[in-house]
Design a protein around this motif. Structure first.
Motif, PDB file in Angstrom:
ATOM      1  N   GLU A  76      31.633 -84.455  18.521  1.00 20.64           N
ATOM      2  CA  GLU A  76      32.806 -83.634  18.209  1.00 20.64           C
ATOM      3  C   GLU A  76      33.330 -82.917  19.455  1.00 20.64           C
ATOM      4  OE1 GLU A  76      34.287 -83.628  15.387  1.00 20.64           O
ATOM      5  OE2 GLU A  76      32.853 -84.209  13.843  1.00 20.64           O
ATOM      6  N   ASP A  77      32.430 -82.583  20.379  1.00 25.62           N
ATOM      7  CA  ASP A  77      32.823 -81.829  21.566  1.00 25.62           C
ATOM      8  C   ASP A  77      33.839 -82.568  22.435  1.00 25.62           C
ATOM      9  OD1 ASP A  77      31.514 -79.396  21.311  1.00 25.62           O
ATOM     10  OD2 ASP A  77      29.654 -80.129  22.181  1.00 25.62           O
ATOM     11  N   ASN A  78      33.851 -83.881  22.363  1.00 22.45           N
ATOM     12  CA  ASN A  78      34.769 -84.644  23.217  1.00 22.45           C
ATOM     13  C   ASN A  78      36.179 -84.715  22.643  1.00 22.45           C
ATOM     14  OD1 ASN A  78      34.044 -85.470  25.765  1.00 22.45           O
ATOM     15  ND2 ASN A  78      32.829 -87.206  25.061  1.00 22.45           N
ATOM     16  N   ARG A 122      19.180 -70.922  14.932  1.00 23.48           N
ATOM     17  CA  ARG A 122      18.196 -71.282  15.972  1.00 23.48           C
ATOM     18  C   ARG A 122      17.588 -72.662  15.707  1.00 23.48           C
ATOM     19  NH1 ARG A 122      15.627 -66.913  19.165  1.00 23.48           N
ATOM     20  NH2 ARG A 122      17.077 -65.156  19.107  1.00 23.48           N
ATOM     21  N   ALA A 123      18.417 -73.565  15.221  1.00 19.62           N
ATOM     22  CA  ALA A 123      17.924 -74.905  14.890  1.00 19.62           C
ATOM     23  C   ALA A 123      17.574 -75.721  16.126  1.00 19.62           C
ATOM     24  CB  ALA A 123      18.950 -75.640  14.044  1.00 19.62           C
ATOM     25  N   VAL A 124      18.291 -75.488  17.230  1.00 19.13           N
ATOM     26  CA  VAL A 124      18.034 -76.220  18.465  1.00 19.13           C
ATOM     27  C   VAL A 124      18.095 -75.256  19.646  1.00 19.13           C
ATOM     28  CG1 VAL A 124      18.998 -78.361  17.518  1.00 19.13           C
ATOM     29  CG2 VAL A 124      20.464 -76.830  18.852  1.00 19.13           C
ATOM     30  N   ASP A 125      17.569 -75.698  20.760  1.00 21.97           N
ATOM     31  CA  ASP A 125      17.574 -74.898  21.990  1.00 21.97           C
ATOM     32  C   ASP A 125      19.016 -74.753  22.481  1.00 21.97           C
ATOM     33  OD1 ASP A 125      17.349 -73.815  24.504  1.00 21.97           O
ATOM     34  OD2 ASP A 125      15.847 -75.243  25.227  1.00 21.97           O
ATOM     35  N   LEU A 129      21.334 -77.428  24.611  1.00 27.93           N
ATOM     36  CA  LEU A 129      22.549 -77.893  23.947  1.00 27.93           C
ATOM     37  C   LEU A 129      23.764 -77.716  24.857  1.00 27.93           C
ATOM     38  CD1 LEU A 129      23.952 -78.942  21.391  1.00 27.93           C
ATOM     39  CD2 LEU A 129      24.169 -76.557  20.644  1.00 27.93           C
ATOM     40  N   GLU A 130      23.861 -76.565  25.508  1.00 25.20           N
ATOM     41  CA  GLU A 130      25.002 -76.313  26.385  1.00 25.20           C
ATOM     42  C   GLU A 130      24.978 -77.229  27.600  1.00 25.20           C
ATOM     43  OE1 GLU A 130      28.468 -74.681  28.109  1.00 25.20           O
ATOM     44  OE2 GLU A 130      27.695 -74.967  26.077  1.00 25.20           O
ATOM     45  N   ARG A 131      23.806 -77.455  28.128  1.00 27.64           N
ATOM     46  CA  ARG A 131      23.715 -78.365  29.273  1.00 27.64           C
ATOM     47  C   ARG A 131      24.113 -79.787  28.873  1.00 27.64           C
ATOM     48  NH1 ARG A 131      17.975 -75.869  31.556  1.00 27.64           N
ATOM     49  NH2 ARG A 131      18.929 -74.175  32.791  1.00 27.64           N
ATOM     50  N   ARG A 133      26.178 -80.543  26.506  1.00 26.17           N
ATOM     51  CA  ARG A 133      27.631 -80.522  26.316  1.00 26.17           C
ATOM     52  C   ARG A 133      28.357 -80.700  27.641  1.00 26.17           C
ATOM     53  NH1 ARG A 133      32.138 -77.333  26.545  1.00 26.17           N
ATOM     54  NH2 ARG A 133      30.963 -75.743  27.693  1.00 26.17           N
ATOM     55  N   MET A 134      27.899 -79.989  28.652  1.00 29.28           N
ATOM     56  CA  MET A 134      28.546 -80.075  29.956  1.00 29.28           C
ATOM     57  C   MET A 134      28.461 -81.489  30.532  1.00 29.28           C
ATOM     58  SD  MET A 134      29.936 -77.180  30.692  1.00 29.28           S
ATOM     59  CE  MET A 134      30.193 -77.291  32.475  1.00 29.28           C
ATOM     60  N   VAL A 135      27.312 -82.113  30.367  1.00 29.64           N
ATOM     61  CA  VAL A 135      27.147 -83.477  30.873  1.00 29.64           C
ATOM     62  C   VAL A 135      28.035 -84.447  30.104  1.00 29.64           C
ATOM     63  CG1 VAL A 135      25.535 -85.410  31.084  1.00 29.64           C
ATOM     64  CG2 VAL A 135      24.802 -83.105  31.730  1.00 29.64           C
ATOM     65  N   HIS A 136      27.990 -84.357  28.779  1.00 31.76           N
ATOM     66  CA  HIS A 136      28.730 -85.306  27.949  1.00 31.76           C
ATOM     67  C   HIS A 136      30.235 -85.159  28.124  1.00 31.76           C
ATOM     68  CE1 HIS A 136      29.456 -88.159  24.833  1.00 31.76           C
ATOM     69  NE2 HIS A 136      29.960 -87.281  23.990  1.00 31.76           N
ATOM     70  N   MET A 137      30.728 -83.928  28.119  1.00 31.81           N
ATOM     71  CA  MET A 137      32.158 -83.733  28.287  1.00 31.81           C
ATOM     72  C   MET A 137      32.601 -84.070  29.702  1.00 31.81           C
ATOM     73  SD  MET A 137      33.288 -80.434  26.024  1.00 31.81           S
ATOM     74  CE  MET A 137      35.015 -80.848  26.295  1.00 31.81           C
ATOM     75  N   GLY A 138      31.679 -83.930  30.645  1.00 30.29           N
ATOM     76  CA  GLY A 138      31.988 -84.310  32.017  1.00 30.29           C
ATOM     77  C   GLY A 138      32.244 -85.800  32.151  1.00 30.29           C
TER      78      GLY A 138
END
Length: 314
Positions: A76-78, A122-125, A129-131, A133-138
Motif C-alpha cells: 500500500e505504501d507505494n 505493537r504487532a511488529v517492530d 517497518l520504517e526502514r 518502507r524507506m527501502v521499498h518506496m525508494g
C-alpha cells in the motif's frame, strides 16, 4: 478486424468509466480509519517520550499474519508510484481523471489505517517497518504492462487478489480488531475490482481479440505489486504456507471468477490471434491447476506430519 489505439480506447470507454464511477460513488460507504484503531491499546515507545522499547512478546498475533500485514502495508505504501502509473495510462481528464483521483484517495486510507493498527498494537517492530518502507518506496513501482487494455486486465486481477489477501490475513491474525479493519479495507478493494472488471468487460465487447491478448499476457505473467519488497519470495512462501494467499486461492478465488465473468471461453468472433491467445490462456490455466494441486497436497502432508509428531508420545 482492426486494433484500437490507446487514445481510441480511452475515448470509446469513457462513457463506461462515467457510468461505473456513478455506480461506485452510490455504493461506496464512507468510513474513517481512526474509528478502526484500538487506540486504548497504545502506549509510548522508547526514544523521545521515554516509553517502552518494542519487543516481540508485545503481540500475540501469529508470525504468518505479521509477515502478511507487513507485506500488505508495504504494498500500500507505494501508492504514489501507482497513482503515477495509472494517471499516465488513463489520463487526468474527464471521467478517467475523476476516477484516478477517487481511487487514489480511497487507497490512501488503507496504508494509514494498517500502519496505525500495527503501531498502536505493537504487532511488529516499528523501526524495522520504517526502514523497510524507506527501502521499498525508494525502489518505486513501474507498471510491467504497456497500454490501456493490459493495465485494466492487471488491476482487475490485482484488486481481487489484494482483497483475498487482506481478508485472510485478518482471519489468521486471531485478533478481532485486525480482522474488522482488514475486512473494511477488503470491501474497498472489492469495489475497485468491480470497477475495473466491468470496464474490461466493455473492452471485450469493443475489441474482443485485442482484449483477449491483453488478458492472456497478464494472467500468464502476473505478479503482485509488492513483488519488489526485500525478501518477498521468502515472505510469500510464509504467506502461502499459512493459507493466506497461495496458488490454489490465486486460481480458484481470483483468476477463474473474473475470467468466468468475462465469459472468455464462450466468446465468439475472435480473430486468429484472439483464438491463439485464448488457447494459450487455457493451456496456462491447466498447468496452474497442476501446480496448485501439487502445492496444496505437499502442504497438507507436511501439516499432517507435524500434527502427528506433536501428538505422539515421547
Amino acid at each position: 478486424m482492426r486494433e484500437f489505439t490507446d487514445t481510441e480506447l480511452l475515448f470509446e470507454l469513457e462513457p463506461v468509466v462515467a457510468g461505473e464511477l456513478d455506480r461506485h460513488l452510490k455504493v461506496a460507504k464512507e468510513w474513517f480509519p481512526h474509528e478502526y484503531i484500538p487506540w486504548s491499546r497504545g502506549r509510548d515507545y522508547d526514544g523521545i517520550f521515554g516509553g517502552e522499547a518494542w519487543a516481540d512478546t508485545h503481540s500475540a498475533i501469529p508470525e504468518e499474519a505479521r509477515v502478511s500485514l507487513v507485506v500488505n502495508l508495504l504494498t500500500e505504501d507505494n501508492l504514489p508510484s501507482y497513482h503515477h502509473e495509472i494517471a499516465t495510462t488513463f489520463g487526468r481528464d474527464a471521467a478517467w481523471g475523476t476516477w484516478v483521483h477517487r481511487w487514489t484517495a480511497e487507497e490512501g486510507r488503507h496504508g494509514v489505517a494498517i500502519r496505525d493498527y500495527l503501531t498502536v498494537t505493537r504487532a511488529v517492530d516499528p523501526v524495522a517497518l520504517e526502514r523497510a518502507r524507506m527501502v521499498h518506496m525508494g525502489e518505486g513501482f513501474a507498471n510491467s504492462y504497456e497500454g490501456v487494455l493490459h493495465s485494466l486486465a492487471y488491476v482487475s486481477f490485482q484488486e481481487l487478489a489484494t482483497r483475498v489477501s487482506h481478508r485472510n490475513t485478518g482471519k489468521v491474525s486471531l485478533d478481532p480488531d485486525c480482522e474488522r479493519l482488514l475486512s473494511r479495507i477488503a470491501a474497498d478493494e472489492n469495489l475497485h475490482m468491480l470497477f475495473y472488471r466491468n470496464l474490461l468487460g466493455a473492452a471485450f465487447e469493443l475489441a474482443p481479440s485485442q482484449t483477449m491478448r491483453a488478458v492472456t499476457d497478464v494472467v500468464t505473467t502476473f505478479q503482485m505489486p509488492g513483488a519488489g519488497i526485500e525478501g518477498f519470495t521468502r515472505k510469500a512462501m510464509t504467506i502461502a504456507n499459512a493459507g493466506i494467499y497461495d496458488l490454489r486461492l490465486h486460481l480458484d478465488d481470483v483468476l477463474l471468477p473474473v475470467l468466468r465473468q468475462w465469459s472468455v471461453f464462450d466468446l465468439t468472433g475472435l480473430s486468429p490471434e484472439g483464438e491463439k491467445a485464448r488457447e494459450e490462456l487455457s493451456e496456462f490455466l491447466g498447468r496452474l491447476e497442476v501446480s496448485a494441486t501439487r502445492f496444496t497436497d505437499r502442504r497438507d502432508s507436511r501439516r499432517a506430519r507435524l500434527a502427528a509428531t506433536a501428538t505422539s508420545p515421547e
